[in-house]
Each structure stands twice: as C-alpha cells, then as structure tokens.
Design an enzyme around this catalytic site. Structure first.
Site, PDB file in Angstrom:
ATOM      1  N   LYS A   1       0.819  -1.228   0.000  1.00  0.00           N
ATOM      2  CA  LYS A   1       0.000   0.000   0.000  1.00  0.00           C
ATOM      3  C   LYS A   1       0.845   1.268   0.000  1.00  0.00           C
ATOM      4  CE  LYS A   1       0.808  -1.580   4.113  1.00  0.00           C
ATOM      5  NZ  LYS A   1       0.900  -2.973   4.520  1.00  0.00           N
TER       6      LYS A   1
ATOM      7  N   VAL B   1      -5.131  -3.386   0.558  1.00  0.00           N
ATOM      8  CA  VAL B   1      -6.066  -2.840   1.559  1.00  0.00           C
ATOM      9  C   VAL B   1      -6.944  -3.964   2.099  1.00  0.00           C
ATOM     10  CG1 VAL B   1      -7.912  -1.189   2.029  1.00  0.00           C
ATOM     11  CG2 VAL B   1      -6.192  -0.654   0.291  1.00  0.00           C
TER      12      VAL B   1
ATOM     13  N   LYS C   1      -3.780   3.181   3.110  1.00  0.00           N
ATOM     14  CA  LYS C   1      -4.923   2.386   2.642  1.00  0.00           C
ATOM     15  C   LYS C   1      -6.124   3.283   2.327  1.00  0.00           C
ATOM     16  CE  LYS C   1      -3.343  -1.753   5.092  1.00  0.00           C
ATOM     17  NZ  LYS C   1      -3.340  -2.493   6.365  1.00  0.00           N
TER      18      LYS C   1
ATOM     19  N   GLY D   1      -1.551 -11.444   7.529  1.00  0.00           N
ATOM     20  CA  GLY D   1      -1.225 -12.870   7.683  1.00  0.00           C
ATOM     21  C   GLY D   1      -0.896 -13.474   6.337  1.00  0.00           C
TER      22      GLY D   1
HETATM   23  N1  HSE Z   1       0.398  -4.052   9.519  1.00  0.00           N
HETATM   24  C1  HSE Z   1      -0.879  -4.216   8.933  1.00  0.00           C
HETATM   25  C2  HSE Z   1      -1.912  -4.466  10.025  1.00  0.00           C
HETATM   26  C3  HSE Z   1      -0.991  -5.361   7.972  1.00  0.00           C
HETATM   27  O1  HSE Z   1      -1.580  -4.526  11.205  1.00  0.00           O
HETATM   28  O2  HSE Z   1      -3.074  -4.577   9.681  1.00  0.00           O
HETATM   29  C4  HSE Z   1      -0.456  -5.039   6.632  1.00  0.00           C
HETATM   30  O3  HSE Z   1      -1.109  -3.972   6.038  1.00  0.00           O
END
Ligand code: HSE
Length: 425
Positions: free
Chosen positions: A105, A132, A205, A302
């Site tokens: 992103k 996103v 995002k 994940g």
């Molecule tokens: N670091 C992000 C989160 C995941 O904690 O949602 C990747 O965009």
C-alpha cells in the site's frame, strides 16, 4: 490447452512464502479449473545465503534484473514492502510489459500515478487487491461491482495491529504500553510499531480506497492522520459507560465537491456493525446512493489471507492479459483543484477534562462550548485527584474548527483537556 504463466517474485518473506505454498498446493486444481499452469520461475531476495524460505534455492536471485528483464516472465509479484526500491522495480516491470501484482500500500499510494502511467503505456495490468484489508475483496468491489454507484462514505478498520491493541485494552482494561509490548512479544506487532500505531498504514490504505470510491486521486498527503498511542484505559471505559466502542477508523466522505479523509481513533455506537469487529480482524463499511449500506469483514493480514488475495489477482490477471482492470479515474500526481479537501468536517466529539472542583467550573466549560454553538449531548462527572473532578462529555454534531477553538478556550489553570476523540454514529 493450458496457458502457462511464469511468475517472478520481488521479495520472498512471509507473504511470498504464503503465495508459494498456495500456488504449489493448488497448482493441479487451478490447472484443471482455470486452464492455467502457474509457474514460479524466479524470486528476488536480499541475500541468498540468508534467505529463509521454502521456495527452491535454484530460483533465488539477488539481481532484480533477473526478474524485471527476463522476457520469459509474464507477471511480477511484489512483496518487498516499503516505498523504494519496490516502486522503481514495479515501474520497470510494467514498462517491460509485465503485469504487476502487489500488496504494497505504501509504494502504491505514493507512486500510483507513475505506476498507472507505465501500465497504460505498455498495456500491462496493475493489481493490488491485497494492499487494503488483506483478503477482503474491497478493491474489486469498489472498482467493478459498485462502479455504477455514487459512493459517499467508505469507512473501515483497516489495521489489524491497532484493532488488536484496542480490543485488548477494552476487554481487560490494560494500558496501551503493556498491550503493545505483549503484542510485540507474540509477533503480532512490529518491533518498530510506528507504521501501525501512528496511523501511517491506515492512511496509505485510505488514500487508495477513497481514490477508487470517489473516482478521483486522493493523495496520501490529504489524509489527516492520528494514531492510538495517547489512548488510555480511562477513555475506553468512559466511552463504554456512555454506550461507545473505540476503534482506529479510516474515514472517507464525499459530498458534492467536498472530500474529507481522516484516520483517527473514533468512538462508534456499541451497536454499529464496525464496533463488533474485534481482535486483528479488518472490516470496511461502504455507503452509496444506490447500494446504501454494506460491510465486508475478514483477515487484513497474515500470510494465508494475503496470499489468497494476491493469488486471486494473479489468476484474474492471467485470464485477462489483454484486458486488464483499470480504475476509471484520472490518476494524476496531485488532487483535482476543483475539489475541496476539507479539514473542517462535522462530527460528534467525546471530550475528557480534568477540572478543579470549585463553583463555576462547569459553567465555564458549558460557556466555552455554547459560545461556539456547540451543544452538549451528555455529560458525566467523576472524582479524580484530590480537589479535582473528571468531566466527560459528548457533544452533538459540531464543526472540527469550532471544537478545536472551544478546547483552546477551555485550557486554563482550572481545566486541562485530557482527551478529545471523535464520535461517528
Ligand atoms: N500491519 C498491517 C496491520 C498489515 O496490522 O493490519 C499489513 O497492512
């Protein structure tokens, strides 16, 4: 006759490993179902001796050109993270006519116009569903399914780390620093958590989401950003007492030619659908003139969920090489000057004050709001330190600038402003 698609990876860590596992495990099923023979032929890593990956060593390389310039590679999948060199590499791949699939992103939000232009010139595809909301198909929904609608609000929990921290603070009354340290120990938060907890990740995002939703380039710089580091268990507990749940929200709204884009902690009514999205889950709520309300929820991070979204893009792109999905807005480096990006939005506000407990203080508080036509909807008073009282109030709808002025007027020897949190209904 199967169509052979040869992939090159840029980066091969957690996400690249997830994509490798999915495509290896599903290879024969995808071949049978979709007639696509997906082959991973090269993977760029920083250091081959230090690479910790299940991808076969024989396809690893330390030379980006082995991926970007090899005419045998049809599609480049980028999982390096960070802005550079990821954006430069993606641009080079697109210029060479290779479709690019990315989950990045930051590189996309900051360089979208350049990448879009390179893709348009060569006719290559540029796909970013995983950038996103992880596996949540929000990009495809906004770009294709809702293309005919007029979207006026896109609002979501798009960062799992902060949602995990706020959920634990709410459920157990734990302090921010303690939950963060524990999340880092468990590998749920990065050793340097700033990108998540200061709201940068959510702001990138939101720039992407609101550009697509509002059919115009919403640059990252236009996004107002506040993180969660100052949130206390007291804020969360008082909010709950007043019927609200705290989330870090990315909020994009458009009304006519006015757009507001903001990332900040937000109280939501306990019965709001986003209020019930807990732990590391993500969810995105959309409102449009015709679709009305909708919400998508799922795993925002994940290796497996992200791999699922990336591989969905790979398969779609492989079947539409000559006809890639292109967003319908003009992807300019700057925002359209005919639009107003407002920072004087309307909201309700939760304000927590610490005041000397003496006659007239409450009248002073009420005056500061009333003088700016801000109406108080509910108020609590609780004892705090010796001779002081905690005053917690929620306003009716007010303008941001008027609220900020009221807080400045309130600050005095008698009153300190402990917190201000916006409230969405
Ligand atoms: N670091 C992000 C989160 C995941 O904690 O949602 C990747 O965009």
């Amino acid at each position: 006759m199967a169509k052979i698609i040869r992939l090159g990876f840029l980066g091969c860590g957690n996400i690249g490993g997830g994509v490798y596992h999915l495509l290896t495990e599903m290879h024969d099923e995808i071949l049978a179902r979709d007639g696509l023979d997906i082959q991973i032929v090269r993977a760029l890593v920083k250091s081959i001796p230090e690479a910790r990956t299940d991808v076969p060593a024989c396809i690893l390389t330390e030379n980006a050109d082995d991926v970007l310039s090899d005419p045998a590679i049809d599609m480049v999948c980028e999982y390096m993270g960070g802005e550079q060199p990821a954006a430069r590499f993606m641009e080079a791949a697109l210029k060479n006519g290779k479709t690019v699939v990315t989950a990045n992103k930051m590189a996309l939000a900051l360089n979208w116009h350049t990448l879009h232009a390179a893709a348009a010139r060569s006719g290559a595809g540029l796909y970013y569903e995983a950038s996103v909301g992880g596996v949540i198909p929000i990009i495809r929904s906004l770009t294709i399914s809702l293309e005919a609608d007029r979207i006026d609000c896109v609002m979501g929990i798009v960062n799992g780390t902060t949602n995990y921290i706020l959920t634990r603070m709410a459920q157990n009354g734990e302090k921010y620093d303690d939950v963060l340290a524990d999340a880092q120990r468990l590998g749920l938060a990065e050793p340097n958590p700033a990108a998540d907890v200061d709201g940068f990740d959510a702001a990138y995002k939101l720039s992407i989401l609101s550009s697509i939703a509002f059919h115009t380039r919403v640059t990252y710089e236009k996004v107002h950003r506040e993180g969660i580091t100052h949130i206390t268990p007291d804020d969360i507990a008082y909010g709950r007492e007043m019927g609200y749940t705290l989330k870090l929200l990315a909020i994009g709204k458009r009304s006519g030619n006015t757009i507001e884009v903001r990332v900040h902690p937000t109280f939501l009514r306990n019965d709001h659908p986003l209020a019930r999205v807990d732990g590391s889950l993500n969810a995105i709520y959309v409102h449009g003139a015709y679709c009305q309300d909708m919400m998508l929820q799922g795993r925002g991070a994940g290796d497996k969920p992200t791999a699922s979204a990336i591989c969905g893009d790979i398969l779609y792109a492989a079947s539409h090489l000559a006809d890639p999905i292109v967003p319908s807005f003009s992807n300019t480096p700057d925002t359209d000057p005919s639009l107003l990006f407002s920072d004087d939005w309307t909201s309700r506000y939760f304000v927590r004050l610490n005041a000397v407990d003496t006659p007239g203080v409450l009248a002073h508080v009420a005056d500061c709001f009333a003088a700016r036509s801000i109406s108080i909807a509910s108020i609590l008073q609780r004892p705090s330190a010796e001779g002081h009282a905690g005053i917690i109030l929620i306003t009716h709808e007010a303008r941001e600038h008027a609220l900020q002025e009221a807080l400045s007027a309130l600050r005095s020897d008698m009153v300190s402003v402990e917190s201000m949190i916006r409230v969405e209904d």
